[in-house]
Design an enzyme around this catalytic site. Structure first.
Site: not given
Length: 440
Positions: A219, A223, A247-248, A291
């Protein structure tokens, strides 16, 4: 991130005004994910994976807490307590499968998030701290996942713990005492299981704390975006809410459909069948494998088969395995190109898509394959390219390549080219036409 055009939080309800005065939590939420946080208007769906990673972390914490209520970290009953969860606890099977497959989903999301950062150079100034904290989160994830894989105390859990902790014995002088200290003995047993359970329970909360720092660091500069061009005016941004919350939300819905399809129809597809056999120190599995999300680093570890001078092959493999992640810490300084986005870097783009991505795919495949030819040779070639990409190719490419012209602003890229753009081809003076574009 503070923009002069960002809206100030002004609660209308008296209760919210009182709460904001005494504890400015509403203001914090508004400025973090609301209309008070302007975001570049051109973010694509690759920018959804940060939110998805946060969701996966919360999913793992919630399901992990529930599982811990029924799990017994004792070598004599750990396997049985896992079966008890699956067979006797109400919805225990779903909690366990949600947790196990949630770990795989978490790594899928984070791997995509990392490769987005690598392609769009999200590690460049002024976002170096965001990247560095992200690498710390990834290392903590790997440690947490390894210790969690040990807890079911099946065959692969036991032998995986024995092999991985045995790597520390390759360190000169302090290796064997360090291995004994980690295990609480000379082999994985009660002490190791208790330690791993305690740390596996604790580390997700440490990850959550580093995630908060990661978001805080995000922040400050704001972004990044697919063009790599910094925000210049209010027209380059939109409020995070409602545009990117919607959108998320759509991205989360798609993710949940895929996750639930695996959870309910193929919950054991990513697991190893040997882990449904109780741990037996007297019976070594034919093929010990971790894994799937550890496979590329396991392939790098096994790529070293010959001693070099006085350095044992095992020690070189351990160093290379850890170095394969630690090299990411130096990317902000290894990549000196003034252009961030790989979209405008034609030479970088070729090495990324036809070099790094295939090398990682080979390492993923070879890490899960037996330690025999041709997989060992392929691991060696892919490992060599992996390190060469970051330590040799990336610095050279950033110094010699000629990037494509950048848009003047995010708005220009979204709405069309501006003839007055400082970086438009028509705006470049003839005598300076061979100069590289200005830094984004």
């Amino acid at each position: 991130m503070s923009f002069p055009w960002a809206k100030e939080y002004q609660p209308s309800h008296p209760t919210m005004r009182w709460l904001d005065e005494k504890l400015p939590l509403p203001r914090l939420v508004y400025n973090a994910i609301g209309a008070g946080y302007p975001v570049p208007r051109n973010l694509n769906y690759f920018w959804n994976f940060g939110v998805l990673a946060g969701f996966c972390l919360m999913l793992q914490i919630v399901t992990g807490i529930i599982l811990a209520m029924h799990y017994a970290p004792n070598a004599l009953v750990a396997f049985d307590s896992t079966e008890h969860i699956m067979r006797d606890v109400n919805w225990g099977w779903m909690m366990r499968y949600a947790h196990a497959n949630g770990a795989s989903a978490f790594f899928v999301v984070v791997y995509i998030h990392i490769f987005r950062g690598l392609f769009f150079s999200s590690y460049k100034a002024p976002r170096e701290m965001i990247w560095l904290l992200g690498v710390v989160i990834f290392l903590l994830m790997m440690a947490t996942a390894f210790m969690g894989y040990v807890l079911p105390w099946g065959q692969m859990s036991f032998w995986g713990a024995k092999v991985i902790t045995g790597l520390f014995s390759a360190i000169p002088l302090v290796g064997e005492p360090l291995q004994t200290w980690l295990l609480g003995g000379f082999a994985p047993d009660n002490a190791a299981l208790n330690r791993f359970f305690s740390l596996h329970y604790l580390l997700p909360f440490v990850i959550a704390g580093v995630v908060i720092l990661h978001i805080w660091a995000l922040h400050i500069p704001g972004s990044s975006n697919p063009t790599g061009v910094e925000v210049k005016t209010a027209a380059d941004t939109v409020p995070f809410h409602p545009y990117y919350t919607a959108k998320d939300g759509f991205g989360l819905g798609v993710f949940l459909i895929l996750y639930c399809a695996v959870l309910f129809f193929a919950p054991n597809a990513l697991g190893h069948p040997d882990n449904y056999i109780p741990a037996n120190p007297m019976s070594t599995p034919a093929h010990i494998v971790p894994e799937w999300y550890f496979w590329p680093f396991y392939a790098i570890l096994r790529a070293f088969t010959q001693d070099f001078l006085f350095i044992p092959a095992k020690l070189m493999g351990v160093i290379a395995m850890f170095a394969s992640i630690l090299v990411w810490f130096f990317l902000p300084w290894l990549d000196r190109s003034p252009v961030r986005s790989g979209i405008y870097r034609p030479l970088f783009r070729k090495f990324f898509w036809f070099g790094l991505i295939p090398a990682m795919a080979v390492l993923f495949y070879c890490g899960g394959a037996p330690a025999e030819e041709p997989f060992v040779m392929l691991s060696q070639i892919a490992s060599l390219y992996y390190f060469a990409h970051f330590l040799i190719i990336l610095p050279i490419v950033s110094a010699i390549e000629r990037p494509d012209p950048l848009p003047y602003s995010i708005t220009e890229k979204v709405l069309g080219e501006d003839e007055n753009s400082a970086l438009a081809p028509s705006a470049v003076p003839v005598e300076k036409s061979d100069a590289a574009p200005a830094a984004s």
